[in-house]
Write a protein that holds these residues in place. Structure first.
Motif, mmCIF file in Angstrom:
data_model
loop_
_atom_site.group_PDB
_atom_site.id
_atom_site.type_symbol
_atom_site.label_atom_id
_atom_site.label_comp_id
_atom_site.label_asym_id
_atom_site.label_seq_id
_atom_site.Cartn_x
_atom_site.Cartn_y
_atom_site.Cartn_z
ATOM 1 N N ASP A 130 11.474 12.433 -2.526
ATOM 2 C CA ASP A 130 11.045 12.369 -3.475
ATOM 3 C C ASP A 130 9.497 11.633 -2.943
ATOM 4 O O ASP A 130 9.632 11.110 -3.888
ATOM 5 N N THR A 131 9.926 11.554 -1.946
ATOM 6 C CA THR A 131 8.268 11.451 -1.052
ATOM 7 C C THR A 131 6.723 12.403 -0.646
ATOM 8 O O THR A 131 6.266 11.958 -0.431
ATOM 9 N N CYS A 132 7.600 13.493 -0.562
ATOM 10 C CA CYS A 132 7.112 13.980 0.424
ATOM 11 C C CYS A 132 6.901 15.102 -0.540
ATOM 12 O O CYS A 132 8.115 15.479 -1.443
ATOM 13 N N ARG A 133 6.383 16.283 -0.600
ATOM 14 C CA ARG A 133 6.198 17.720 -1.257
ATOM 15 C C ARG A 133 6.308 18.255 -0.192
ATOM 16 O O ARG A 133 5.625 18.788 1.392
ATOM 17 N N PHE A 134 6.913 19.442 -0.195
ATOM 18 C CA PHE A 134 7.981 20.910 0.995
ATOM 19 C C PHE A 134 7.756 21.526 -0.006
ATOM 20 O O PHE A 134 8.508 21.239 -1.180
ATOM 21 N N VAL B 140 2.535 19.331 2.551
ATOM 22 C CA VAL B 140 1.663 19.365 2.002
ATOM 23 C C VAL B 140 1.263 18.377 1.967
ATOM 24 O O VAL B 140 -0.231 18.386 2.037
ATOM 25 N N ASP B 141 2.077 17.490 1.553
ATOM 26 C CA ASP B 141 1.433 15.672 1.482
ATOM 27 C C ASP B 141 2.711 14.905 1.658
ATOM 28 O O ASP B 141 4.170 15.210 1.222
ATOM 29 N N PHE B 142 2.576 13.558 1.563
ATOM 30 C CA PHE B 142 3.623 12.462 1.962
ATOM 31 C C PHE B 142 2.996 11.178 1.022
ATOM 32 O O PHE B 142 1.648 10.779 2.093
ATOM 33 N N LYS B 143 4.180 10.085 1.189
ATOM 34 C CA LYS B 143 3.238 9.067 0.861
ATOM 35 C C LYS B 143 4.172 7.981 1.672
ATOM 36 O O LYS B 143 5.689 9.037 1.958
ATOM 37 N N ILE B 144 3.852 7.305 2.600
ATOM 38 C CA ILE B 144 4.856 5.968 3.271
ATOM 39 C C ILE B 144 4.806 5.149 3.266
ATOM 40 O O ILE B 144 2.979 4.462 2.694
ATOM 41 N N MET C 277 -0.469 10.763 2.744
ATOM 42 C CA MET C 277 -1.417 11.951 3.681
ATOM 43 C C MET C 277 -1.771 13.226 2.954
ATOM 44 O O MET C 277 -0.078 13.449 2.377
ATOM 45 N N ARG C 278 -2.312 13.682 2.915
ATOM 46 C CA ARG C 278 -2.748 15.307 2.727
ATOM 47 C C ARG C 278 -2.868 16.532 3.302
ATOM 48 O O ARG C 278 -4.003 15.874 3.601
ATOM 49 N N ASN C 279 -2.185 17.517 3.576
ATOM 50 C CA ASN C 279 -2.916 18.672 4.180
ATOM 51 C C ASN C 279 -3.371 19.764 3.172
ATOM 52 O O ASN C 279 -3.855 20.734 3.549
ATOM 53 N N PHE D 21 11.649 17.687 -10.395
ATOM 54 C CA PHE D 21 12.081 17.171 -11.316
ATOM 55 C C PHE D 21 10.354 17.120 -12.304
ATOM 56 O O PHE D 21 10.533 16.566 -13.731
ATOM 57 N N ARG D 22 9.596 16.363 -11.971
ATOM 58 C CA ARG D 22 8.484 15.635 -12.220
ATOM 59 C C ARG D 22 7.931 17.279 -13.497
ATOM 60 O O ARG D 22 7.710 16.262 -14.223
ATOM 61 N N ARG D 23 7.884 18.255 -12.814
ATOM 62 C CA ARG D 23 7.637 19.029 -13.554
ATOM 63 C C ARG D 23 9.021 19.863 -14.691
ATOM 64 O O ARG D 23 8.117 21.306 -14.866
ATOM 65 N N ALA E 101 -2.929 18.969 -3.760
ATOM 66 C CA ALA E 101 -1.600 19.117 -4.492
ATOM 67 C C ALA E 101 -1.837 17.589 -5.581
ATOM 68 O O ALA E 101 -2.567 16.914 -5.291
ATOM 69 N N GLY E 102 -0.636 18.084 -6.895
ATOM 70 C CA GLY E 102 -0.822 16.922 -7.574
ATOM 71 C C GLY E 102 -2.373 16.215 -8.156
ATOM 72 O O GLY E 102 -3.148 16.354 -8.602
ATOM 73 N N SER E 103 -2.114 14.642 -7.693
ATOM 74 C CA SER E 103 -3.361 14.382 -8.292
ATOM 75 C C SER E 103 -4.663 14.254 -7.259
ATOM 76 O O SER E 103 -5.702 14.175 -8.006
ATOM 77 N N LEU E 104 -4.522 14.575 -6.050
ATOM 78 C CA LEU E 104 -5.843 15.435 -5.363
ATOM 79 C C LEU E 104 -6.583 15.994 -6.593
ATOM 80 O O LEU E 104 -7.848 16.392 -5.724
ATOM 81 N N LEU F 170 0.267 -1.666 0.090
ATOM 82 C CA LEU F 170 0.017 0.072 -0.209
ATOM 83 C C LEU F 170 0.528 1.413 -0.645
ATOM 84 O O LEU F 170 2.042 1.291 0.941
ATOM 85 N N GLU F 171 0.705 2.034 -0.749
ATOM 86 C CA GLU F 171 0.658 3.814 -0.542
ATOM 87 C C GLU F 171 0.198 4.413 0.318
ATOM 88 O O GLU F 171 -0.557 4.095 -0.003
ATOM 89 N N VAL F 172 0.199 4.935 1.005
ATOM 90 C CA VAL F 172 -0.097 5.386 2.137
ATOM 91 C C VAL F 172 -0.368 7.170 1.948
ATOM 92 O O VAL F 172 1.502 7.502 2.555
HETATM 93 N N1 UDP Z 1 4.311 9.658 -4.108
HETATM 94 C C1 UDP Z 1 5.352 8.592 -4.161
HETATM 95 N N2 UDP Z 1 5.016 8.156 -4.767
HETATM 96 C C2 UDP Z 1 4.020 7.591 -5.377
HETATM 97 C C3 UDP Z 1 3.258 8.409 -6.010
HETATM 98 C C4 UDP Z 1 2.918 9.448 -4.915
HETATM 99 O O1 UDP Z 1 5.805 9.430 -3.467
HETATM 100 O O2 UDP Z 1 4.186 6.679 -6.059
HETATM 101 C C5 UDP Z 1 4.595 11.275 -2.964
HETATM 102 C C6 UDP Z 1 4.620 11.900 -3.628
HETATM 103 O O3 UDP Z 1 5.455 12.409 -3.497
HETATM 104 C C7 UDP Z 1 3.159 13.160 -3.466
HETATM 105 C C8 UDP Z 1 2.000 12.340 -1.963
HETATM 106 O O4 UDP Z 1 2.530 10.987 -2.708
HETATM 107 O O5 UDP Z 1 3.731 14.116 -1.551
HETATM 108 C C9 UDP Z 1 1.451 12.478 -3.109
HETATM 109 O O6 UDP Z 1 1.243 12.369 -4.739
HETATM 110 P P1 UDP Z 1 0.367 12.179 -5.825
HETATM 111 O O7 UDP Z 1 -0.820 11.819 -5.211
HETATM 112 O O8 UDP Z 1 -0.020 13.823 -6.139
HETATM 113 O O9 UDP Z 1 0.777 12.261 -6.771
HETATM 114 P P2 UDP Z 1 1.597 12.550 -8.173
HETATM 115 O O10 UDP Z 1 0.787 13.774 -8.421
HETATM 116 O O11 UDP Z 1 2.715 12.885 -7.135
HETATM 117 O O12 UDP Z 1 1.980 11.877 -9.021
#
Ligand code: UDP
Length: 236
Positions: free
Chosen positions: A197-201, A174-178, A93-95, A215-217, A98-101, A89-91
């Motif tokens: 790599d796994t958080c938005r700061f 902003v958000d993060f994945k754990i 958390m979003r405050n 990097f993504r953008r 941003a991104g996909s949300l 699971l990618e867990v």
């Molecule tokens: N994230 C990650 N690995 C992934 C997908 C997301 O570390 O495979 C992190 C991402 O960096 C962000 C948060 O999870 O901090 C939320 O990401 P989002 O669902 O908005 O996806 P993204 O826009 O990164 O595709």
């Protein structure tokens, strides 16, 4: 500690067996991928920063009573960790939206959510890590009810801790994945990494992005952003 065979190579890390059956060695790479592997590149020095930042944060989280996989840092890029089976699971958390949300719900990036949002994605590259809820997770036997309760409890506590820890150094979390794993005795612990790599700061004062979104953008100054996070957090 003796490093043995390569067990797994992921996008950002390699995992090696060791002479201790309960431990692995994780080695952080400079390789960067985004959009489910579609975009590839190198962020020079990223592996070092992510190793150091993740270990630093996990050590702090341990002091807050969150069990983690951290045993000890071995070198700039390598860390000894407890052996776990990752719960797929990618867990998230979003405050702040941003991104996909932001995309999915039609929210403007930067809008603060009235309360933190916990999401789960099922880790499966071929499926593109689809979002799932507690019912899918239970129905697919991905995790038990008790494990899910622990995961949610730890995730909110981690968010509370990290949000104030980063606020103190002028960074908005902003958000993060754990990710969590099970040790051989079935205990659920925090695993994987917590890094740019796994958080938005976002820099609180300027709004500048200090994470993998550079990097993504294609925003430039990617290496500098990672180093800035380490500097503010650890003073190095
Ligand atoms: N994230 C990650 N690995 C992934 C997908 C997301 O570390 O495979 C992190 C991402 O960096 C962000 C948060 O999870 O901090 C939320 O990401 P989002 O669902 O908005 O996806 P993204 O826009 O990164 O595709």
């Amino acid at each position: 500690m003796e490093k043995k065979e390569l067990l797994y190579e992921g996008k950002a890390k390699k995992v090696f067996a060791t002479n201790d059956p309960e431990c692995y060695i994780v080695s952080y790479k400079d390789d960067a991928t985004a959009f489910n592997g579609l975009k590839k590149g190198t962020i020079v020095g990223k592996g070092v920063v992510n190793n150091q930042v993740s270990n630093y944060l996990m050590e702090e989280l341990e002091k807050e009573g969150i069990p983690t996989h951290l045993v000890r840092e071995l070198s700039e890029r390598e860390t000894l960790v407890k052996k776990v089976k990752i719960i797929p699971l990618e867990v998230i958390m979003r405050n702040i939206a941003a991104g996909s949300l932001a995309k999915r719900l039609g929210l403007e990036e930067g809008v603060r959510m009235a309360s933190p949002v916990l999401e789960y994605c099922y880790k499966d590259d071929a499926l593109g890590d689809p979002m799932v809820n507690e019912y899918h997770i239970r129905a697919m036997n991905i995790a038990s009810k008790e494990e899910l309760e622990k995961i949610a409890e730890y995730s909110f506590r981690i968010n509370d801790y990290l949000t104030s820890r980063f606020a103190a150094i002028g960074i908005t979390l902003v958000d993060f994945k754990i990710e969590f794993g099970r040790t051989s005795d079935g205990t659920v612990i925090l695993a994987d990494e917590i890094s740019p790599d796994t958080c938005r700061f976002w820099d609180t004062a300027t709004g500048n992005k200090l994470d993998k979104d550079r990097f993504r953008r294609d925003l430039g100054s990617v290496e500098e952003a990672y180093i800035e996070i380490r500097k503010r957090l650890m003073g190095i």
